[in-house]
Structure formats: structure tokens, C-alpha cells
Design a protein around this motif. Sequence first.
Motif, short mmCIF file in Angstrom:
data_model
loop_
_atom_site.label_atom_id
_atom_site.label_comp_id
_atom_site.label_asym_id
_atom_site.label_seq_id
_atom_site.Cartn_x
_atom_site.Cartn_y
_atom_site.Cartn_z
N ASP A 19 -8.51 5.10 3.51
CA ASP A 19 -9.12 5.82 2.81
C ASP A 19 -8.05 6.58 1.98
O ASP A 19 -6.86 6.66 2.41
CB ASP A 19 -10.10 6.92 3.26
CG ASP A 19 -9.32 8.12 3.95
OD1 ASP A 19 -8.89 8.89 3.19
OD2 ASP A 19 -8.96 8.02 5.29
N ARG A 20 -8.36 6.98 0.61
CA ARG A 20 -7.29 7.36 -0.46
C ARG A 20 -6.84 8.83 -0.48
O ARG A 20 -6.41 9.40 -1.29
CB ARG A 20 -7.85 7.04 -1.87
CG ARG A 20 -8.14 5.53 -2.00
CD ARG A 20 -8.18 4.95 -3.30
NE ARG A 20 -9.06 3.76 -3.34
CZ ARG A 20 -9.70 3.18 -3.94
NH1 ARG A 20 -10.16 3.90 -5.23
NH2 ARG A 20 -10.19 2.01 -4.13
N GLN A 58 -5.25 9.91 -7.62
CA GLN A 58 -6.66 9.19 -7.06
C GLN A 58 -7.58 9.01 -8.26
O GLN A 58 -8.16 7.68 -8.40
CB GLN A 58 -7.44 10.09 -6.37
CG GLN A 58 -6.69 10.36 -4.93
CD GLN A 58 -7.24 11.55 -4.26
OE1 GLN A 58 -7.57 12.62 -4.82
NE2 GLN A 58 -6.70 11.64 -2.75
N ARG A 111 0.53 5.58 0.47
CA ARG A 111 -0.36 6.60 0.97
C ARG A 111 0.45 7.97 0.86
O ARG A 111 1.69 7.91 1.29
CB ARG A 111 -1.19 6.60 2.12
CG ARG A 111 -2.27 5.54 2.14
CD ARG A 111 -3.26 6.07 1.35
NE ARG A 111 -4.41 5.21 1.21
CZ ARG A 111 -4.51 4.03 0.34
NH1 ARG A 111 -3.59 3.94 -0.55
NH2 ARG A 111 -5.84 3.39 0.43
N VAL A 160 -0.91 7.04 -4.51
CA VAL A 160 -1.95 6.21 -3.86
C VAL A 160 -2.15 4.89 -4.55
O VAL A 160 -1.76 5.03 -5.71
CB VAL A 160 -3.31 7.40 -3.58
CG1 VAL A 160 -3.74 7.33 -5.26
CG2 VAL A 160 -4.33 6.42 -2.57
N SER A 161 -2.19 3.71 -3.67
CA SER A 161 -2.46 2.68 -4.30
C SER A 161 -3.37 1.85 -3.79
O SER A 161 -3.73 1.88 -2.55
CB SER A 161 -0.78 1.90 -4.31
OG SER A 161 -0.71 1.37 -2.88
N GLU A 162 -3.50 0.64 -4.35
CA GLU A 162 -4.42 -0.51 -3.65
C GLU A 162 -3.85 -1.81 -4.10
O GLU A 162 -3.10 -1.99 -5.38
CB GLU A 162 -5.94 -0.59 -4.13
CG GLU A 162 -6.56 0.58 -3.68
CD GLU A 162 -7.00 0.85 -2.26
OE1 GLU A 162 -6.35 -0.05 -1.31
OE2 GLU A 162 -7.41 1.73 -1.61
N LEU A 209 0.90 -1.14 0.18
CA LEU A 209 0.05 -0.06 -0.03
C LEU A 209 1.02 1.32 0.21
O LEU A 209 1.84 1.42 0.70
CB LEU A 209 -0.82 -0.04 1.36
CG LEU A 209 -2.30 0.79 1.37
CD1 LEU A 209 -3.11 0.21 0.25
CD2 LEU A 209 -2.99 0.71 2.37
#
Lengths: 391, 391
Positions: B383-384, B275, B256, B365-367, B254
Motif C-alpha cells: 500500500d502507498r 500519491q 516507499r 512513492v512509486s510503482e 519500488l
Amino acid sequence: MNAIAGVVQGQEATFPRAEYDGRVARTRAAMEKAGIDVMVVTGPENIYYLTGQQTPGYYTFQCLLLPVDGDPVFIIRQLEYFNFIANTYQSDARIYQDGQSPMKLLAEVIRERGYATRRIGVDKNGWFLSPAAYEALCSQLGTVHDAAGIVESQRAIKSPLEVEKIARAATYVDAGMRAGLASVRAGASENDMVAAMMGSAIAAGSEYVGMEPLVSSGPRSGVPHGTWRRRMMAAGDPAFLEMAACHDRYHAALMRSAWIGTPLPEAVDMMKVCQDALAASLDAIRPGVTCQEPHRVCQRIIDAAGYTDSFRKRLGYSIGISFAPDWGEGAILSLNEGETTELRPGMTFHLPPALRLYGRFTVGVSESIVVTETGCRVLGTIDRALHAVAA
Amino acid sequence: MNAIAGVVQGQEATFPRAEYDGRVARTRAAMEKAGIDVMVVTGPENIYYLTGQQTPGYYTFQCLLLPVDGDPVFIIRQLEYFNFIANTYQSDARIYQDGQSPMKLLAEVIRERGYATRRIGVDKNGWFLSPAAYEALCSQLGTVHDAAGIVESQRAIKSPLEVEKIARAATYVDAGMRAGLASVRAGASENDMVAAMMGSAIAAGSEYVGMEPLVSSGPRSGVPHGTWRRRMMAAGDPAFLEMAACHDRYHAALMRSAWIGTPLPEAVDMMKVCQDALAASLDAIRPGVTCQEPHRVCQRIIDAAGYTDSFRKRLGYSIGISFAPDWGEGAILSLNEGETTELRPGMTFHLPPALRLYGRFTVGVSESIVVTETGCRVLGTIDRALHAVAA
């Protein structure tokens, strides 16, 4: 100083420029002696030693092309280029994009500079030069010679600036080990122990280390080279704690043992043997003695106590610059039978004698040291007892 | 079950035996298709995938000798043997002592079993098979064929048991990232941030990861692939946080971003682009779509916003089993231009779009996700937003 798109040359460099100039000059002398005209340096430790370049991204190809004469040039992935500017005093680099072949670029640079007809060397014992990359180099350039050991032999003896870094790392290890020992109790998990060890060492100042802490508890500790996997500790359990920390990528390490409740009599006896073996080995270290001598001192004490079968390994290994997957420099120098290199001031070692009953428990104790003019200096400050924890 | 000197076969194995049997059977079918009779498997990820063997000591030689027919055999250093028993269901191993040549032993075993005249393959793109070891193998056995990709192609699609491990790892990442974001404040150091991130992820359950957190603050964050080095954070600073965690060596990751005080307008704008690019990429993921498609969706949004020069990398990479020095499986599968492999249920990826002004700051930002029958499932829960911290 150059500034490239807002990144200033050498802004993150570990040492003053003169330190690197001296290293490169000594390496060139060793290359000449070995008959190598141009060296393709691929190991991340050797690259860091010669230039200061460091990145977590050494899983993509990077190399220093170092001729005995003329300017060195770096081959690097585009994403890593700014890191290279920030970490080094060397601006001469050639960049490849993702999807392009770094080996093709390397061969091009070698040809452009007229090195193709000279004796080119690589470290054939190193990681991070895959067989495919090596074959590509050979198919483009013909015979590529073995330059293993040329940079490593320079790295074996640390400068005062380097010893200072390792001593600083040892203070982070002490912080981590103190927190780890304090975390051992019934109802805590192996993960709690490691969170304390790594969290404290990093909060104290450590960067990322070359290898994970080797931490286990209960019967799990009787399996060598295992590490934490969420086991809950209980009364009667041994705990085995070994870790490194680093400052500017220079490592120190330490091993300690703990027991929740009254330790088994065999464990007390084995720990005493480890403590005696470590103390006697440290007494045997001084300039001029060969590397195998402290090992023999250790082995004799272990043999005399009847634990020959439980100790089939070297007493210790060199420590210094490391990138994963190892925290040691065992490939450079070991304290082991058959190792006849003489100890010299500025050599640095980790000495971890340990004894185990397989599948039941391991005990051990270690120190990180630097060889001095008259003996050695121990860098850690944690007492060497088998740490007893109330059950 | 065998017990060897108190260590019980498979006592630490990750999966039931049937999971490994299926993997070996599928790998053998792929070997036959590729015309390889016997494979010398040296990558620690591939070894772990096929047998369950794991050790921090993969800096010494180990390999699985896997024939298309007949029993596999493991070649291993004596110190690692008990680890092998504990982690695997396979008892057939040949052991070398420190100081002995593992390559000589390997060639002996190959001859004994009558494999010397058959087509032998190695992963020529892998690490941990040095050019010297590879040359030794060739000089003993003649031509050694390239078997790169044979095990990797099996690993690309995760079984339900594997997805479960990665989802568990994602909960550890969430714990680490929450602690990391909470630690960002003026007067705290980069090291405090990482101590919080790693300490919390490990306390939550994580084992050691394949690569360090990529964490930096202030102008340091504007240098890609740098990481923490004791800088103190101050009002007005950006903080960049990226990390992985793992469960039974299966990784999730992840990324952020945070800002102490009011973020620069450019940073707010760039974060919005990241995003949007991430959200659109995730929407584009479903079975049958090629790997390059989500990348193109991301690139189009970044190009339209005028940041083409700040994003010259792939959108994402496969994640799963990793050993240092990488936490990803980018060598197996990337979300990138030119990658025409079709997405299939059970593929797992990390998608980290980031934009930077070099030498000034990075935001991103990642997932981590798993491809499902109808789209994808996001594994993290943070949360992003660009996390704003009071100055």
C-alpha cells in the motif's frame, strides 16, 4: 563551512580536509611530471579519492576538472549537487539539468578558465567516459592526452587512515562469511546462503560493494564467475563462497569453501594445494619484493601438484576504493607474472588461489592483507579449512 | 548440445533458443535499416539480451561480433569462457588470456572474416568500451560508425516471457520492502533496514541488482541519491526506502516512505501530492499516448501544489535488463518532457515521484508497471501510505 539549502558542506565527508589536500598535491606533482596541465577526472573511484564525492548516480556524467594550478571545479547533474556538497569540502561546481549536454558545459568551463590551449588529459582506460563523450571533448578541444594511471599510482599505497577503513571492512566480511558458512546445509538454497552473507555483512556495518558475492553450489561451482541462482543444496554438494564488504567505500574480500558430507578426495587434495599456495605466497610478501614474486611462489606449488591447467590467472590484485562493477583495483596493481612493481608498506591486496574441475566443482581460500614494514598483516580471522558440514 | 570439459551448452540459459533467434533476427533488420553491416556489441545488457551471456566479470573486455549475415562470434577472456558456454546456445567464441590484448584479437577476427571493409558499428553511448579501446579499434579499422540505440530499441518492448520475469522480480521487491518497512524503529540503524531489505529480497529469490537500495533516514534523507551509512534512527525521524530486485537479471523497483512518530505536516502534505501524482500518472498510461504525457500529468499536480522547485526530474524510466551501475533503462526510454515515443503494450516502467526539503527529508512513492492493451498493470502489492511507526 557553507550550508546550501540546509545541506552543510562536508557533513558526510569520509576524511578530514587535510587528507584530500595531500592527495590533490601529490596528484598535481604527478600531472606535472607527465606533462598534463589540466585533468578531466571521470572515474568514480578517482573522483572519490580526490574529493570524497560519492553517489550511486555515477551512471550520469560527473567529472572533476583539476588544473596543476588554480582551483578545481566539479561538473555535475543537478540531482547530484547536494550529495556533492555533503560529501566534499569543495563548493565550486557547475551544474547541468537533465536534457542539457554535460560535455558542452565541460567544454565551456574549460574555455572560460583559459584551459583550452593547455595540455588536457583524461583516463583513456577508464569506464564512464563513453566514446561519444570522448569524441565530443576532442571535437571541441582538439587533442586530448592520455592521463591513465596518474591518480591510480597515488591510490596504490594506502595511508594509515585508509588501512583503518579496509581493516574495518574486513570485520564486516568476517561477519558475512561466518553467517554464510553457517547457512550451508542440505535443503537450503544458494539464495539463503547469500541472504545470510550480505544481510550479516550489512548489519555489521557494510555499505554497498563494487561487485556481488560469487556464490554457487554443486556442479554450478565448477563454472568460474557464476553466481547464485536459487539452486537447492543437497548432501554431497560443494559450496563456494566469495564476498567483499566495505566501509566508506574501502573494500576487503574473502573466499572460502565448504562441503556437505564427505568431500571428494580430489577436492581435499586441491584445497590442500590452495592452502599451501596461499600460505607460501603470504610468506613471500614484504617490501622490496616485486609483485610477480608471490605469484611465482603460488604458481610453483600449483604446478608441482599437477594443477597447472586449473590455475591460469593472477594470484591476486590490489583492493581499496571500488564502485561497481568491480570490487578490486586489479587495473592498478596485480600479483602476476610480468608485474615488476616493488611491494611497499601500505599496499593492500586480495589473494584468492582457487582450483577447479570445470563443470564439477571449485575449491579455494583467500586473505585480504596489507603490506607492512617487515612482511604483511592478514586482515581476516576465519580459519582456512575446507568447511565440512554434516550431510 | 555440446559439452565442453563438463560444462553443457546452454545449461544456465534464461530462455529457450527461439527467443534469442527472434531477437537476433529483429536486431539484424534494424542494423540493415541503419546501414550497419557488422556490430561490435559491448554493453553487458545488450550482450545478455542477444545471447544470454552474463557474468559479474564484465569489467574485463567481452563483445559479440554480430554481422547482418553469417554466424556471430564472441570475444571473451579465458576465465569467462565456461560461463559463456553455460549461459548461451552459441559455441563460436575466440578467447584471450590475461595479458593479451582483446582489441588486437577483435581486429584479427574482423579481418579474418572479411569484415574490415564493411560498415562496422559500436554503441558510442555505452559504458565498458573505454576511449583507449575505441581508439585502438579505429586505428586498426578506420572509421567505426555509431550503432547506439539499435539493440536498445528492441529491448524497449518486452515479450510475454520477459514480462513474466519482471513480475517475478516484483514479488521479491515486495518481500524486501515489507521487511524494510517492518525494520524501521527508533534504535535500529540504516544498516539494519538495508540488511532486512536485501536479505529478504534475496532469500525470496532475487539475484544481484544493478544498483544498491537508496535508503536513508532523518536529515540524511533530504540529500538526493545518498544511501545508508550506519546512522541510528530515532523518534521523529523520516525513513526513505527505495530498492530493486531481479529475476534472471530482469528488474522491478519500488519506493516507499516511513516516519517514526507523528510526521511533520509538510511531510504529510508532500506525500499526499506524490500519491495523487502517481495515481494520476498511472491513469494516463495506455498505448498510443506519448511518454511525456504521464510526466506532464504528474508535473501539473506537483506544480499546482506549489512544489515545482522540489521536482526537477523525469517522472520515470524504462526497466528491464540491468547490470551495475544502474537498475533502470533510462537511457532507452524516459517518461519525461520532450519524449514523444508512443507507449506500447509490453513497455515496462518504474515511476518514482518524490519531493524533498533539501537537508531535512524526502518523501515519495512509486510503482513498477507494464503497459497493457488498455492501460497498465501495477506489479507490486504494497500500500502507498506514508508508513507510520510508533515512536
